[in-house]
Scaffold this motif. Sequence first.
Motif, PDB file in Angstrom:
ATOM      1  N   GLY A 181      42.606  34.126  27.751  1.00  0.00           N
ATOM      2  CA  GLY A 181      41.508  34.390  27.009  1.00  0.00           C
ATOM      3  C   GLY A 181      40.215  34.309  27.348  1.00  0.00           C
ATOM      4  N   TYR A 182      40.009  34.126  28.581  1.00  0.00           N
ATOM      5  CA  TYR A 182      38.583  34.075  29.128  1.00  0.00           C
ATOM      6  C   TYR A 182      38.216  35.543  29.653  1.00  0.00           C
ATOM      7  CZ  TYR A 182      39.217  29.110  29.068  1.00  0.00           C
ATOM      8  OH  TYR A 182      39.135  27.835  28.693  1.00  0.00           O
ATOM      9  N   VAL A 183      37.568  35.914  28.819  1.00  0.00           N
ATOM     10  CA  VAL A 183      37.182  37.644  29.198  1.00  0.00           C
ATOM     11  C   VAL A 183      35.752  37.658  29.547  1.00  0.00           C
ATOM     12  CG1 VAL A 183      37.005  40.033  28.064  1.00  0.00           C
ATOM     13  CG2 VAL A 183      38.779  38.327  27.269  1.00  0.00           C
ATOM     14  N   PRO A 184      35.395  38.178  30.705  1.00  0.00           N
ATOM     15  CA  PRO A 184      34.187  38.204  31.235  1.00  0.00           C
ATOM     16  C   PRO A 184      33.045  38.931  30.192  1.00  0.00           C
ATOM     17  CG  PRO A 184      35.685  38.690  32.939  1.00  0.00           C
ATOM     18  CD  PRO A 184      36.440  38.574  31.835  1.00  0.00           C
ATOM     19  N   GLY A 185      32.008  38.175  30.133  1.00  0.00           N
ATOM     20  CA  GLY A 185      30.904  38.766  29.065  1.00  0.00           C
ATOM     21  C   GLY A 185      31.191  38.400  27.598  1.00  0.00           C
ATOM     22  N   SER A 233      45.756  32.096  41.089  1.00  0.00           N
ATOM     23  CA  SER A 233      44.502  31.310  41.060  1.00  0.00           C
ATOM     24  C   SER A 233      43.525  31.571  39.686  1.00  0.00           C
ATOM     25  CB  SER A 233      43.648  31.799  42.189  1.00  0.00           C
ATOM     26  OG  SER A 233      44.187  31.612  43.297  1.00  0.00           O
ATOM     27  N   GLY A 234      43.552  32.704  39.179  1.00  0.00           N
ATOM     28  CA  GLY A 234      42.765  32.905  38.052  1.00  0.00           C
ATOM     29  C   GLY A 234      43.547  32.072  36.749  1.00  0.00           C
ATOM     30  N   GLU A 235      44.852  32.172  36.764  1.00  0.00           N
ATOM     31  CA  GLU A 235      45.486  31.365  35.719  1.00  0.00           C
ATOM     32  C   GLU A 235      45.320  29.742  35.799  1.00  0.00           C
ATOM     33  OE1 GLU A 235      49.369  32.668  36.283  1.00  0.00           O
ATOM     34  OE2 GLU A 235      49.130  34.800  35.580  1.00  0.00           O
ATOM     35  N   MET A 236      45.050  29.350  36.991  1.00  0.00           N
ATOM     36  CA  MET A 236      45.030  28.043  37.194  1.00  0.00           C
ATOM     37  C   MET A 236      43.427  27.542  37.069  1.00  0.00           C
ATOM     38  SD  MET A 236      47.073  27.388  41.096  1.00  0.00           S
ATOM     39  CE  MET A 236      46.921  25.540  40.762  1.00  0.00           C
ATOM     40  N   ALA A 237      42.673  28.452  37.217  1.00  0.00           N
ATOM     41  CA  ALA A 237      41.265  28.301  36.838  1.00  0.00           C
ATOM     42  C   ALA A 237      41.235  28.037  35.326  1.00  0.00           C
ATOM     43  CB  ALA A 237      40.311  29.163  37.328  1.00  0.00           C
ATOM     44  N   ALA A 238      41.804  28.978  34.644  1.00  0.00           N
ATOM     45  CA  ALA A 238      41.922  28.786  33.304  1.00  0.00           C
ATOM     46  C   ALA A 238      42.241  27.607  32.753  1.00  0.00           C
ATOM     47  CB  ALA A 238      42.655  29.986  32.370  1.00  0.00           C
ATOM     48  N   LYS A 239      43.314  27.002  33.104  1.00  0.00           N
ATOM     49  CA  LYS A 239      43.963  25.727  32.637  1.00  0.00           C
ATOM     50  C   LYS A 239      42.914  24.785  33.098  1.00  0.00           C
ATOM     51  CE  LYS A 239      48.830  27.443  32.969  1.00  0.00           C
ATOM     52  NZ  LYS A 239      50.048  27.318  33.769  1.00  0.00           N
ATOM     53  N   VAL A 240      42.226  24.819  34.103  1.00  0.00           N
ATOM     54  CA  VAL A 240      41.299  23.689  34.446  1.00  0.00           C
ATOM     55  C   VAL A 240      40.108  23.858  33.402  1.00  0.00           C
ATOM     56  CG1 VAL A 240      39.795  22.837  36.166  1.00  0.00           C
ATOM     57  CG2 VAL A 240      41.898  23.415  36.698  1.00  0.00           C
ATOM     58  N   LEU A 241      39.556  24.845  33.250  1.00  0.00           N
ATOM     59  CA  LEU A 241      38.703  25.103  31.856  1.00  0.00           C
ATOM     60  C   LEU A 241      39.300  24.524  30.780  1.00  0.00           C
ATOM     61  CD1 LEU A 241      37.247  28.636  32.699  1.00  0.00           C
ATOM     62  CD2 LEU A 241      36.192  26.429  33.117  1.00  0.00           C
ATOM     63  N   LYS A 242      40.444  24.513  30.490  1.00  0.00           N
ATOM     64  CA  LYS A 242      40.905  24.101  29.350  1.00  0.00           C
ATOM     65  C   LYS A 242      41.289  22.735  29.379  1.00  0.00           C
ATOM     66  CE  LYS A 242      43.053  28.433  27.548  1.00  0.00           C
ATOM     67  NZ  LYS A 242      42.359  28.635  26.435  1.00  0.00           N
ATOM     68  N   ALA A 266      41.115  42.325  46.160  1.00  0.00           N
ATOM     69  CA  ALA A 266      42.413  42.455  45.615  1.00  0.00           C
ATOM     70  C   ALA A 266      42.491  41.170  44.920  1.00  0.00           C
ATOM     71  CB  ALA A 266      43.383  42.756  46.324  1.00  0.00           C
ATOM     72  N   ILE A 267      42.211  40.099  45.693  1.00  0.00           N
ATOM     73  CA  ILE A 267      42.295  38.476  45.257  1.00  0.00           C
ATOM     74  C   ILE A 267      41.134  38.379  44.112  1.00  0.00           C
ATOM     75  CG2 ILE A 267      41.721  36.197  45.617  1.00  0.00           C
ATOM     76  CD1 ILE A 267      42.803  36.673  48.401  1.00  0.00           C
ATOM     77  N   HIS A 268      40.065  39.008  44.437  1.00  0.00           N
ATOM     78  CA  HIS A 268      38.968  38.886  43.074  1.00  0.00           C
ATOM     79  C   HIS A 268      39.410  39.441  41.899  1.00  0.00           C
ATOM     80  CE1 HIS A 268      34.721  40.386  41.895  1.00  0.00           C
ATOM     81  NE2 HIS A 268      35.090  39.196  41.252  1.00  0.00           N
ATOM     82  N   ARG A 269      39.952  40.802  41.818  1.00  0.00           N
ATOM     83  CA  ARG A 269      40.338  41.281  40.780  1.00  0.00           C
ATOM     84  C   ARG A 269      41.487  40.586  40.186  1.00  0.00           C
ATOM     85  NH1 ARG A 269      40.438  45.834  44.303  1.00  0.00           N
ATOM     86  NH2 ARG A 269      42.617  45.879  44.411  1.00  0.00           N
ATOM     87  N   GLY A 270      42.364  40.049  41.078  1.00  0.00           N
ATOM     88  CA  GLY A 270      43.389  38.854  40.281  1.00  0.00           C
ATOM     89  C   GLY A 270      42.911  37.838  39.645  1.00  0.00           C
ATOM     90  N   VAL A 271      41.867  37.255  40.168  1.00  0.00           N
ATOM     91  CA  VAL A 271      41.478  36.149  39.756  1.00  0.00           C
ATOM     92  C   VAL A 271      40.832  36.402  38.173  1.00  0.00           C
ATOM     93  CG1 VAL A 271      39.320  34.475  39.535  1.00  0.00           C
ATOM     94  CG2 VAL A 271      40.738  34.827  41.615  1.00  0.00           C
ATOM     95  N   ILE A 272      39.892  37.673  38.062  1.00  0.00           N
ATOM     96  CA  ILE A 272      39.283  37.900  36.745  1.00  0.00           C
ATOM     97  C   ILE A 272      40.833  38.181  35.866  1.00  0.00           C
ATOM     98  CG2 ILE A 272      38.245  39.825  35.606  1.00  0.00           C
ATOM     99  CD1 ILE A 272      36.455  37.878  37.305  1.00  0.00           C
ATOM    100  N   ALA A 273      41.763  38.948  36.347  1.00  0.00           N
ATOM    101  CA  ALA A 273      43.107  39.095  35.417  1.00  0.00           C
ATOM    102  C   ALA A 273      43.765  38.019  34.914  1.00  0.00           C
ATOM    103  CB  ALA A 273      44.151  39.953  36.198  1.00  0.00           C
TER     104      ALA A 273
END
Length: 335
Positions: free
Chosen positions: A65-69, A279-288, A52-59
């Motif tokens: 705006g970071y869409v896998p693939g 966590s996914g949202e935080m990851a996106a902000k770090v990428l930015k 569930a955490i993994h699915r949340g990270v992707i979401a």
Amino acid sequence: MLKRMLAFISALVVFLGVAFVMTGNRNQKTANSKKIPTVGILQLQTHPALDAIHRGVIAGLKEYGYVPGKTVKIDYQNAQGDQSNLKTMSQKFVNEDADEVVGIATPAAQSLVSAAGKTTPVILAGITDPAGSGLIKSDAHPGANVTGTSGESPLKSHLDLLRELVPGAKTVGIIYTTSDHGGEYNAKKFAKICKQEGVKYKMFTIANTNDMQTVAEKMASEVDAVYAPQDNGVASAMKTLVSVTNKAKVPVIPAVDTMVKAGGLATLSVDQYQLGKLSGEMAAKVLKGKSTSDYAIKVITKGKMTLNLSEAKKLGITFPASVLKEAKTKGVVYQ
């Protein structure tokens, strides 16, 4: 002579023009390739809470705006509970220059931090007690290249719920995995609360999931109710635990909603999917471009009521009307 010189100059101009265009094309291709970052996701093992955490990270990544693939490459690795796999997979991310890595479960996060050194950003996904695990300096000021989320179980509320549902329980069994820092942290903290509240308890441990049958049988013969903390080993062996405790008519109050679905009686659970999404949202902000060093850990402690009606029926337990209402309106009810 003049004609030859003019011809030479013309050829040189053409050559330099072609070279400039080719160099520009190569630079453009390089620039384009760098526009698609790579995020490595390392998960300790497969079980519903971590999934569930993994699915949340992707979401969460998709929200920004970071869409896998398409706009991000996801390199997902699952160690299947093997510690040696964690080291190999973590090093793979570093060797292949992942722009960022995400750790799901404490052992995965620890392995990533060790491999990443002080360079590759590491995002923690729902890690219990990250400072105590040696992953960061503090929640407010993580330092270096690590940040993310922490899911603190509402332990006092868990004890209150246990006492409300099993009022006749004289002794509570608390079980955790010795190699799981988060599980040990939660179990010992829960035991401390029991002591403060005057509740008698007994501690039980497993080294791995293979121990659960034997330990559960001993525990079920000595206690009136069981508390199963947020612990990857216990969660993975939840069905084994419940198969033993049900025979002894001993209810299990777990820390996570997915553990209720697997046979636990009830809980107030932090939403694992939402934890991963944050966590996914935080990851996106770090990428930015956001710096990890001063990006405070986000801690979620509020839980939702989750009940298992079929389990209650097996144990002869009736949920109080107020508890049932809360689960139906704000939480989850498994039939």
